[in-house]
Scaffold this motif. Structure first.
Motif, PDB file in Angstrom:
ATOM      1  N   GLY A   1      10.658  -1.123   5.900  1.00 27.99           N
ATOM      2  CA  GLY A   1       9.963  -0.751   7.125  1.00 27.99           C
ATOM      3  C   GLY A   1       8.632  -0.056   6.834  1.00 27.99           C
ATOM      4  O   GLY A   1       8.407   0.539   5.765  1.00 27.99           O
ATOM      5  N   ARG A   2       7.763  -0.126   7.809  1.00 31.25           N
ATOM      6  CA  ARG A   2       6.450   0.506   7.698  1.00 31.25           C
ATOM      7  C   ARG A   2       6.362   1.679   8.676  1.00 31.25           C
ATOM      8  O   ARG A   2       6.640   1.506   9.870  1.00 31.25           O
ATOM      9  CB  ARG A   2       5.340  -0.493   7.978  1.00 31.25           C
ATOM     10  CG  ARG A   2       5.233  -1.594   6.913  1.00 31.25           C
ATOM     11  CD  ARG A   2       4.000  -2.439   7.134  1.00 31.25           C
ATOM     12  NE  ARG A   2       3.846  -3.432   6.079  1.00 31.25           N
ATOM     13  CZ  ARG A   2       2.820  -4.267   5.987  1.00 31.25           C
ATOM     14  NH1 ARG A   2       1.845  -4.197   6.897  1.00 31.25           N
ATOM     15  NH2 ARG A   2       2.771  -5.146   4.995  1.00 31.25           N
TER      16      ARG A   2
ATOM     17  N   GLY B   1       3.787   9.500   9.538  1.00 30.63           N
ATOM     18  CA  GLY B   1       5.068   9.517   8.837  1.00 30.63           C
ATOM     19  C   GLY B   1       4.996   8.967   7.438  1.00 30.63           C
ATOM     20  O   GLY B   1       6.020   8.895   6.759  1.00 30.63           O
ATOM     21  N   SER B   2       3.821   8.598   6.960  1.00 30.88           N
ATOM     22  CA  SER B   2       3.696   7.979   5.650  1.00 30.88           C
ATOM     23  C   SER B   2       3.467   9.041   4.577  1.00 30.88           C
ATOM     24  O   SER B   2       3.275  10.229   4.851  1.00 30.88           O
ATOM     25  CB  SER B   2       2.542   6.969   5.642  1.00 30.88           C
ATOM     26  OG  SER B   2       1.307   7.649   5.809  1.00 30.88           O
TER      27      SER B   2
ATOM     28  N   LEU C   1       0.827  -1.205   0.000  1.00 25.98           N
ATOM     29  CA  LEU C   1       0.000   0.000   0.000  1.00 25.98           C
ATOM     30  C   LEU C   1       0.865   1.260   0.000  1.00 25.98           C
ATOM     31  O   LEU C   1       1.991   1.263   0.510  1.00 25.98           O
ATOM     32  CB  LEU C   1      -0.933   0.016   1.204  1.00 25.98           C
ATOM     33  CG  LEU C   1      -1.922  -1.161   1.321  1.00 25.98           C
ATOM     34  CD1 LEU C   1      -2.781  -1.000   2.571  1.00 25.98           C
ATOM     35  CD2 LEU C   1      -2.797  -1.273   0.077  1.00 25.98           C
ATOM     36  N   GLY C   2       0.298   2.341  -0.511  1.00 22.56           N
ATOM     37  CA  GLY C   2       1.034   3.588  -0.551  1.00 22.56           C
ATOM     38  C   GLY C   2       1.298   4.152   0.833  1.00 22.56           C
ATOM     39  O   GLY C   2       2.335   4.808   1.057  1.00 22.56           O
ATOM     40  N   ARG C   3       0.404   3.931   1.783  1.00 24.34           N
ATOM     41  CA  ARG C   3       0.609   4.466   3.124  1.00 24.34           C
ATOM     42  C   ARG C   3       1.664   3.691   3.900  1.00 24.34           C
ATOM     43  O   ARG C   3       1.981   4.051   5.037  1.00 24.34           O
ATOM     44  CB  ARG C   3      -0.704   4.477   3.896  1.00 24.34           C
ATOM     45  CG  ARG C   3      -1.346   3.115   4.074  1.00 24.34           C
ATOM     46  CD  ARG C   3      -2.735   3.253   4.683  1.00 24.34           C
ATOM     47  NE  ARG C   3      -3.400   1.978   4.842  1.00 24.34           N
ATOM     48  CZ  ARG C   3      -3.303   1.207   5.915  1.00 24.34           C
ATOM     49  NH1 ARG C   3      -2.560   1.606   6.944  1.00 24.34           N
ATOM     50  NH2 ARG C   3      -3.946   0.052   5.984  1.00 24.34           N
ATOM     51  N   HIS C   4       2.221   2.624   3.299  1.00 26.56           N
ATOM     52  CA  HIS C   4       3.298   1.871   3.941  1.00 26.56           C
ATOM     53  C   HIS C   4       4.675   2.402   3.564  1.00 26.56           C
ATOM     54  O   HIS C   4       5.690   1.810   3.958  1.00 26.56           O
ATOM     55  CB  HIS C   4       3.198   0.384   3.579  1.00 26.56           C
ATOM     56  CG  HIS C   4       2.002  -0.279   4.178  1.00 26.56           C
ATOM     57  ND1 HIS C   4       1.510  -1.503   3.737  1.00 26.56           N
ATOM     58  CD2 HIS C   4       1.171   0.114   5.186  1.00 26.56           C
ATOM     59  CE1 HIS C   4       0.447  -1.826   4.444  1.00 26.56           C
ATOM     60  NE2 HIS C   4       0.227  -0.860   5.329  1.00 26.56           N
ATOM     61  N   TYR C   5       4.705   3.480   2.810  1.00 26.77           N
ATOM     62  CA  TYR C   5       5.981   4.110   2.443  1.00 26.77           C
ATOM     63  C   TYR C   5       6.158   5.372   3.287  1.00 26.77           C
ATOM     64  O   TYR C   5       5.257   6.189   3.425  1.00 26.77           O
ATOM     65  CB  TYR C   5       6.002   4.486   0.955  1.00 26.77           C
ATOM     66  CG  TYR C   5       6.016   3.304   0.023  1.00 26.77           C
ATOM     67  CD1 TYR C   5       7.219   2.705  -0.348  1.00 26.77           C
ATOM     68  CD2 TYR C   5       4.826   2.801  -0.496  1.00 26.77           C
ATOM     69  CE1 TYR C   5       7.223   1.621  -1.222  1.00 26.77           C
ATOM     70  CE2 TYR C   5       4.829   1.730  -1.361  1.00 26.77           C
ATOM     71  CZ  TYR C   5       6.019   1.134  -1.719  1.00 26.77           C
ATOM     72  OH  TYR C   5       6.037   0.052  -2.577  1.00 26.77           O
TER      73      TYR C   5
END
Length: 221
Positions: free
Chosen positions: A47-48, A53-54, A31-35
């Motif tokens: 890392g997630r 911080g995403s 997912l994009g929010r995991h970057y």
């Protein structure tokens, strides 16, 4: 007016697409929010990040800019929101390509996902909305046009104390300043004396006595 409405719709649609894109797959099912946001500058890791911080934070900031720009009818703010979305998306693609060697698009979801497409579409819609909007310049032109359509005020109405205006010097008819002649006074005998009866004959004078004076003023004998 129509341009502002259409541009606002495009801008809001682009902001919604940009905010929803991090909740979809971006690459290989991630997912994009995991970057993380800092990974776009330092390099992609496994890392997630936390919620604040995403990459989602950057897109939320762009959405706020777009909403404020629509409310204020500011093309600059809407365009800035589109630049932020497209800038972070392109920067992510560069870092992701460096991490895996190359970016691929596969039907099984092993390459670029729909999240990236949603982010790109959101940025394009934001820029399109900024281009379509007329901004505040249209309202300024309408106010100027209304001012030209107003009838002109009568001269001197702005300052009633000076109305009517003073007459400019020019030729005028001058009246005579000589004194009028006074009526002449009558110095003759009183007209009432003319109708007053004269004195009668004196005593001792008969009715037939007396003689009228001659032409020389001497009485006849």
């Amino acid at each position: 007016m129509i341009r502002n409405v259409l541009g606002s719709v495009l801008a809001l649609a682009g902001a919604a697409a940009a905010v929803l894109s991090p909740f979809r797959d971006w690459y290989d099912g991630r997912l994009g929010r995991h970057y993380r946001v800092d990974e776009l500058f330092t390099g992609i890791t496994a890392g997630r990040p936390g919620p604040l911080g995403s990459i989602l934070v950057a897109f939320l900031f762009a959405a706020v800019l777009a909403v404020v720009g629509v409310v204020l009818r500011s093309r600059l703010l809407v365009a800035a929101a589109g630049v932020v979305v497209l800038g972070f998306t392109v920067l992510w693609m560069v870092r992701q390509g460096e991490s895996v060697g190359s970016l691929t698009v596969a039907g099984d979801g092993s390459g670029l996902g729909w999240g990236v497409a949603g982010a790109v579409a959101g940025g394009v819609l934001l820029l399109s909305g900024a281009a379509v909007m007329s901004g505040r310049r249209g309202a300024g032109r309408r106010s100027v046009r209304k001012g030209h359509d107003r009838p002109y005020a009568a001269p001197g109405s702005e300052n009633p104390d000076t109305w009517p205006p003073t007459q400019e010097p020019g030729p005028s008819v001058q009246t005579s300043t000589l004194p009028e002649p006074e009526p002449e006074l009558y110095t003759g005998p009183d007209p009432a004396e003319r109708h007053r009866p004269g004195p009668g004959p004196g005593p001792g004078s008969g009715s037939g006595s007396g003689s009228a004076p001659d032409a020389d003023g001497r009485p006849h004998g």
